[in-house]
Design a protein around this motif. Structure first.
Motif, PDB file in Angstrom:
ATOM      1  N   ASN A 105      42.130  44.409  41.225  1.00  0.00           N
ATOM      2  CA  ASN A 105      41.478  43.125  40.958  1.00  0.00           C
ATOM      3  C   ASN A 105      40.738  42.650  42.210  1.00  0.00           C
ATOM      4  O   ASN A 105      41.345  42.366  43.237  1.00  0.00           O
ATOM      5  CB  ASN A 105      42.524  42.071  40.550  1.00  0.00           C
ATOM      6  CG  ASN A 105      41.873  40.807  40.023  1.00  0.00           C
ATOM      7  OD1 ASN A 105      40.664  40.602  40.181  1.00  0.00           O
ATOM      8  ND2 ASN A 105      42.671  39.957  39.399  1.00  0.00           N
ATOM      9  N   TYR A 108      36.330  37.171  41.959  1.00  0.00           N
ATOM     10  CA  TYR A 108      36.056  35.959  42.749  1.00  0.00           C
ATOM     11  C   TYR A 108      35.940  36.238  44.243  1.00  0.00           C
ATOM     12  O   TYR A 108      36.639  35.669  45.058  1.00  0.00           O
ATOM     13  CB  TYR A 108      37.136  34.888  42.509  1.00  0.00           C
ATOM     14  CG  TYR A 108      37.282  34.468  41.074  1.00  0.00           C
ATOM     15  CD1 TYR A 108      36.267  34.699  40.165  1.00  0.00           C
ATOM     16  CD2 TYR A 108      38.446  33.843  40.631  1.00  0.00           C
ATOM     17  CE1 TYR A 108      36.401  34.320  38.837  1.00  0.00           C
ATOM     18  CE2 TYR A 108      38.586  33.453  39.306  1.00  0.00           C
ATOM     19  CZ  TYR A 108      37.560  33.702  38.414  1.00  0.00           C
ATOM     20  OH  TYR A 108      37.696  33.335  37.101  1.00  0.00           O
ATOM     21  N   ASN A 130      39.387  44.619  37.339  1.00  0.00           N
ATOM     22  CA  ASN A 130      38.852  43.263  37.225  1.00  0.00           C
ATOM     23  C   ASN A 130      37.877  42.998  38.364  1.00  0.00           C
ATOM     24  O   ASN A 130      38.275  42.878  39.522  1.00  0.00           O
ATOM     25  CB  ASN A 130      40.011  42.251  37.260  1.00  0.00           C
ATOM     26  CG  ASN A 130      39.538  40.849  36.905  1.00  0.00           C
ATOM     27  OD1 ASN A 130      38.334  40.559  36.971  1.00  0.00           O
ATOM     28  ND2 ASN A 130      40.471  39.990  36.558  1.00  0.00           N
ATOM     29  N   SER A 132      35.503  40.529  37.951  1.00  0.00           N
ATOM     30  CA  SER A 132      34.902  39.299  37.457  1.00  0.00           C
ATOM     31  C   SER A 132      34.377  38.424  38.603  1.00  0.00           C
ATOM     32  O   SER A 132      35.098  38.129  39.541  1.00  0.00           O
ATOM     33  CB  SER A 132      35.967  38.538  36.654  1.00  0.00           C
ATOM     34  OG  SER A 132      35.505  37.282  36.289  1.00  0.00           O
ATOM     35  N   ASP A 154      37.167  43.899  33.163  1.00  0.00           N
ATOM     36  CA  ASP A 154      36.506  42.595  33.283  1.00  0.00           C
ATOM     37  C   ASP A 154      35.445  42.690  34.374  1.00  0.00           C
ATOM     38  O   ASP A 154      35.772  42.818  35.557  1.00  0.00           O
ATOM     39  CB  ASP A 154      37.549  41.517  33.631  1.00  0.00           C
ATOM     40  CG  ASP A 154      36.957  40.111  33.599  1.00  0.00           C
ATOM     41  OD1 ASP A 154      35.711  39.989  33.569  1.00  0.00           O
ATOM     42  OD2 ASP A 154      37.735  39.134  33.611  1.00  0.00           O
ATOM     43  N   TYR A 178      35.863  42.212  28.922  1.00  0.00           N
ATOM     44  CA  TYR A 178      35.285  40.933  29.330  1.00  0.00           C
ATOM     45  C   TYR A 178      33.963  41.187  30.051  1.00  0.00           C
ATOM     46  O   TYR A 178      33.957  41.741  31.145  1.00  0.00           O
ATOM     47  CB  TYR A 178      36.229  40.174  30.274  1.00  0.00           C
ATOM     48  CG  TYR A 178      37.508  39.717  29.612  1.00  0.00           C
ATOM     49  CD1 TYR A 178      38.583  40.590  29.462  1.00  0.00           C
ATOM     50  CD2 TYR A 178      37.648  38.415  29.147  1.00  0.00           C
ATOM     51  CE1 TYR A 178      39.755  40.183  28.847  1.00  0.00           C
ATOM     52  CE2 TYR A 178      38.819  37.994  28.532  1.00  0.00           C
ATOM     53  CZ  TYR A 178      39.861  38.878  28.393  1.00  0.00           C
ATOM     54  OH  TYR A 178      41.021  38.476  27.787  1.00  0.00           O
TER      55      TYR A 178
END
Ligand SMILES: *[C@@H]1O[C@H](CO)[C@@H](O)[C@H](O)[C@H]1NC(C)=O
Ligand SMILES: *[C@@H]1O[C@H](CO)[C@@H](O)[C@H](O)[C@H]1NC(C)=O
Ligand SMILES: *[C@@H]1O[C@H](CO)[C@@H](O)[C@H](O)[C@H]1NC(C)=O
Ligand SMILES: *[C@@H]1O[C@H](CO)[C@@H](O)[C@H](O)[C@H]1NC(C)=O
Ligand SMILES: *[C@@H]1O[C@H](CO)[C@@H](O)[C@H](O)[C@H]1NC(C)=O
Ligand SMILES: *[C@@H]1O[C@H](CO)[C@@H](O)[C@H](O)[C@H]1NC(C)=O
Ligand SMILES: *[C@@H]1O[C@H](CO)[C@@H](O)[C@H](O)[C@H]1NC(C)=O
Ligand SMILES: *[C@@H]1O[C@H](CO)[C@@H](O)[C@H](O)[C@H]1NC(C)=O
Ligand SMILES: *[C@@H]1O[C@H](CO)[C@@H](O)[C@H](O)[C@H]1NC(C)=O
Ligand SMILES: *[C@@H]1O[C@H](CO)[C@@H](O)[C@H](O)[C@H]1NC(C)=O
Ligand SMILES: *[C@@H]1O[C@H](CO)[C@@H](O)[C@H](O)[C@H]1NC(C)=O
Length: 865
Positions: A105, A108, A130, A132, A154, A178
């Motif tokens: 991940n 952000y 992830n 994202s 994502d 996503y």
């Protein structure tokens, strides 16, 4: 109620997640080395990082924050989201040698538009990836498609481009996808997306494709995705109608179709979605009654039907029987909501935290709110009169919107909770003195009290709201002076249309001035523009018009962002000349009705870059035959919507206004004005300008209004003006212009009023044939002088007839200019400013929406506990 929700969430998770446990195994040395190398490679802000920054050679690496290992000691999970990592990751990074990774991940972060590294294909065990809003940009590399074990992907981000079919073709194990806000490359795929997704990923449980520019209708095969639990397709064009095919989605818990251009009635099969927890159909055009079947969805937690066209009378108690409902928004439909009349015991079990009933034809406050502890309450645009009850303030309220009602008072005593961030009370009938006790640690950031009848002075208690970002008290009857402390933290301050007196405090903070927007228009302020404004480098808008300020031109305004400066109707004087002033962003400059003097030639118009149209802007919006300003305006707004985070200076590049009217400017009009091609309005009227009208005005292709009246301009009207096809208002009256009024379609629409008071003009508009006045074109020098003299006298005569005498003094000018036509013109400017600052309004709405979402998340967190 909690166990059930927990059950849903835990089934969701356990059903498809490869479980990885965190064992207290010893970290393998080479894994530790790789992690430390990774930490070294990544640039991150150590004051914002909470995990990376604490990785420490001394400690057991499997216990580091964000790290998990398997039994054998291999790193299997790295959670480096929100670590303020910037820059990029090289394909050779140590990250890609942690080949046992199953979960990664990097969401952000700030990878600064660098591409997703291809090295990722080394991580063949990845099940959860992830990225994202990680800041990656560009095309998703084919390497991602080779991660065949992926279960959850994502890559939501504005800056990512994707070839949909290529991405998912080999990722048949995916259960969660996503891709919010990504750009789907081909228009074919934007139409066929639902077919592509359902063909390759028939067992999806979560699909989120908000804001991908997709279009409908949904393919037949899409309705076979019966395992879906989460479906979010907001901000796409799926319309016009939503098929009535929802009967077979037994596990659907979240359905979000906000702003999808949908209309018609809500499909009756929604009644079968008995596990639905969240339903968002806002910002569409659904119509008819709100169906009763929705009331019967027992698990509903959040229901947003705002901004549709539902009509009829709606009995609110039908929803209030949904014991688990925490958020209900019915705002901005065509509903007449009956808030019911049940007793307090009926509401004992209500969980409601957020309620939106804006524009629901309410005539009084819904009583049941008294028994709840709300966080979000919007009752704006109703007909609620009388006092704002003390209980409305609650103890946890964050956003309160009661604007556009008929409220007159605040019931006392009232306590504003520290949690309150937004108060919108504008456009009511609130009267009396404003007392707003601000609690300590108040989070108040938006306070709107505009357009009421508040009197007395601005309370200094507002200064204790140290988070206050926007304060709008405009359109009241406030008097007294501006509390100096008010200027210390504020970003947007609007005190216009009051009776505020004294001078503007010289109190803008020394270290960090946040001021972006300052509107003090139409008060009785005097004194000078404070010197400390110099520190406000963010200033974009300043309007101090219609006051009694006596000062020279505020050269200290140093902001390179300044877009609007209005000094209209004050006592400013002297020359408009600053040594280093370049104003690269200036678009509206109104210094009319003052006592400015000096030659226009000394003003450096060529440095006003924003007023010069870039040729590419024109290319994009092309052919000027199709141009009209309304279209132009809507295009500009589109530009604004596109560049969500872009600064003001990149938007509205094509709109300019200069108003120097009613001053004592002399000299000739500089040729350089012709370069300000974005000018829509130019007003130099009521000055003492001489020389001729520059031919370069012919380049002002966007000009809609040109007023050079009451000056001493000589020579002919340049024929180039006839080419200004958008010119709607032209006033060249009371000058000393000579010769033939140019022909041209646009010019024929102007009446004699546009040209009167110029004894030497002839032509169709004045009904004076030019051949008659041929003589005057061939005057001898002597006669010419006499002729000039004669016209001069005439002009003086006409001027006095209008009620003032040139040269007697600017006070007289200003008086005349203040009244009559000035006012109408000024209103026009205000209107345009409103349009330009459409962005502000949008930002606010966006901000409120963001907060609402935040609030939901908070509610969710609490539910989970
Ligand atoms: C409300 O939520 C609780 C906990 O999540 C759950 O047990 C209960 O069944 C729900 N009520 C309804 C009517 O769904
Ligand atoms: C790190 O973040 C802090 C807090 O936001 C900020 O003040 C500082 O300038 C940042 N440092 C760098 C190098 O960006
Ligand atoms: C990705 O990470 C972000 C930040 O932690 C989180 O908000 C988001 O829900 C994650 N996405 C998925 C699909 O779990
Ligand atoms: C998908 O898999 C096939 C066969 O394994 C392979 O030939 C193809 O290149 C893969 N496509 C992508 C985009 O990875
Ligand atoms: C989807 O699920 C069904 C039944 O569990 C299974 O037979 C099928 O292979 C799955 N399809 C894919 C693409 O995973
Ligand atoms: C949908 O709801 C209707 C009415 O409650 C019911 O008759 C029907 O069997 C349901 N369909 C499914 C697939 O559950
Ligand atoms: C949907 O979003 C667009 C911009 O993306 C906006 O212009 C439009 O007003 C929205 N629709 C509604 C009904 O709010
Ligand atoms: C609601 O709108 C529909 C058309 O969408 C109309 O036929 C109906 O009369 C309206 N009902 C009320 C109560 O206004
Ligand atoms: C608003 O409510 C009043 C009663 O309070 C009702 O008479 C009126 O018709 C309603 N207006 C609309 C548009 O429904
Ligand atoms: C100034 O405010 C007064 C009332 O406060 C209003 O009547 C007047 O129209 C305003 N003038 C301008 C130019 O806005
Ligand atoms: C103007 O700019 C120059 C260099 O850019 C600087 O040396 C000078 O001090 C500035 N003058 C003023 C009055 O700011």
């Amino acid at each position: 109620m909690l166990p059930k929700l927990f059950f849903v969430i835990s089934t969701l998770i356990s059903s498809f997640i490869f479980t990885t446990h965190s064992y207290n195994t010893q970290c393998l040395h080479h894994q530790k080395i790789l992690l430390l190398q990774l930490k070294d490679e990544l640039s991150f802000n150590s004051s914002l990082s909470t995990k990376l920054v604490r990785w420490n050679e001394r400690d057991e690496c499997c216990k580091w924050h964000g790290v998990e290992c398997d039994v054998a000691g291999y790193v299997v999970s790295l959670q480096l989201d929100n670590e303020s990592i910037s820059g990029g990751i090289a394909d050779s990074s140590s990250l890609f040698r942690l080949v046992h990774l199953q979960k990664l991940n990097l969401a952000y972060n700030y990878f600064n538009n660098t591409p997703i590294p291809k090295g990722i294909h080394n991580l063949t065990y990845l099940t959860h990836l992830n990225l994202s809003d990680a800041g990656f940009g560009g095309q998703v590399p084919a390497e991602i498609s080779s991660l065949r074990r992926l279960v959850s992907l994502d890559i939501s981000s504005d800056y990512i481009f994707v070839k949909l079919e290529m991405l998912v073709r080999n990722l048949t194990g995916l259960r969660e996808l996503y891709l919010d806000d990504v750009n789907v490359n081909s228009s074919h795929e934007r139409r066929k997306w639902s077919h592509i997704i359902s063909s390759y990923l028939p067992n999806l449980t979560a699909l989120s494709l908000s804001g991908c520019g997709l279009s409908g209708p949904l393919a037949k095969s899409f309705w076979q995705l019966h395992s879906l639990s989460i479906l979010r397709l907001d901000y796409n064009n799926l319309g016009p109608e939503l098929p009535d095919l929802f009967a077979n989605f037994p596990t659907l818990t979240t359905l979000s179709l906000s702003n999808c251009s949908l209309k018609g009635s809500i499909p009756s099969t929604f009644a079968n979605l008995t596990n639905l927890i969240r339903l968002d159909l806002s910002d569409n055009s659904f119509s008819g009654n709100i169906p009763h079947s929705l009331f019967a969805l027992p698990s509903l937690l959040e229901l947003d039907l705002s901004y549709n066209q539902f009509n009829g009378t709606f009995q609110l108690d039908k929803f209030l029987s949904l014991a688990n409902l925490t958020l209900l928004d019915l705002s901005h439909n065509r509903l007449s909501v009956d808030v019911g009349n049940l007793n307090s015991t009926s509401y004992g079990n209500l969980q409601l935290k957020g309620l939106g009933l804006a524009s629901c034809n309410l005539s009084h406050f819904p009583n049941f709110i008294k028994y709840l502890d709300m966080e979000y309450l919007d009752l704006s645009y109703n007909r609620i009169g009388g006092e704002i009850p003390s209980w409305i303030w609650g103890t946890q309220l964050r956003d309160l919107d009661l604007s556009y009602n008929l409220l007159t008072d605040l019931q006392k005593p009232y306590h504003i909770p520290a949690s309150l961030r937004d108060i919108f009370l504008q456009s009511n009938q609130l009267k009396g003195e404003l007392h707003l006790p601000i609690p300590s640690a108040s989070q108040l950031s938006y306070l709107f009290l505009a357009n009421n009848s508040l009197s007395g002075s601005i309370p200094t208690s507002l200064c204790s709201a140290t988070s206050l970002y926007v304060l709008d008290l405009s359109g009241n009857r406030l008097s007294g002076s501006i509390p100096p402390c008010l200027l210390e933290n504020i970003s947007e301050l609007d005190l216009s249309q009051n009776n505020i007196s004294g001078s503007i405090p010289d109190n803008f903070p020394m270290d960090r001035c946040w001021l972006e927007y300052l509107d003090l228009n139409n008060n009785t302020l005097e004194g000078k523009i404070p010197k400390s404004l110099e520190r406000c480098e963010q200033l974009r808008f300043m309007n101090v018009g219609n006051n009694n300020i006596t000062d020279s031109f505020p050269c200290m305004l140093s902001s390179t962002w300044l877009r609007v400066l209005v000094l209209h109707s004050n006592r400013f004087h002297g020359e408009v000349r600053c040594q280093n002033m370049s104003w690269p962003s200036l678009q509206i400059l109104d210094i009319s009705s003052n006592q400015f003097s000096g030659n226009l030639e000394s003003i450096n118009f060529s440095s006003w870059k924003t007023m010069m149209l870039q040729s590419d802007v024109q290319l994009r919006y092309g052919n000027s035959n199709f141009y009209n300003s309304q279209l132009w305006i809507s295009l500009s707004i589109t530009l604004i919507m596109k560049g969500t985070n872009s600064e003001y200076h990149t938007i509205w590049p094509e709109f300019g206004i200069i108003d120097f009217s009613c001053n004592n400017f002399g000299g000739e009009i500089p040729n350089a004005i012709g370069d300000l091609t974005s000018l829509h309005q130019l007003n130099f009227s009521h000055n003492a300008l001489n020389g001729s009208i520059p031919n370069s005005f012919g380049q002002l292709r966007n000009l809609e209004s040109l007023d050079l009246s009451v000056n001493r301009l000589i020579g002919p009207i340049p024929v180039e003006l006839a080419g200004l096809t958008f010119l709607q208002v032209l006033n060249l009256s009371y000058n000393k212009l000579v010769g033939e009024i140019p022909n041209g379609r646009q010019f024929q629409t102007f009446s004699a009023d546009s040209f009167k008071g110029n004894a030497g003009l002839c032509g169709f508009n004045l009904n004076i044939s030019c051949s008659d006045s041929d003589d005057s074109d061939h005057l001898s020098p002597e006669e010419d002088e006499n002729g000039e003299e004669k016209r001069e006298i005439e002009w003086e005569y006409v001027s006095s007839a209008l009620g003032y005498v040139v040269g007697v003094g600017s006070i007289a000018w200003t008086l005349l200019c203040r009244r009559s036509f000035r006012e109408r013109y000024f209103e026009k400017i205000e209107e345009i400013v409103d349009k330009i600052f459409y962005e502000r309004a949008r930002r606010r709405r966006h901000e409120r929406r963001r907060r609402r979402v935040e609030m939901r998340n908070e509610v969710r967190r609490q539910q989970r506990r």
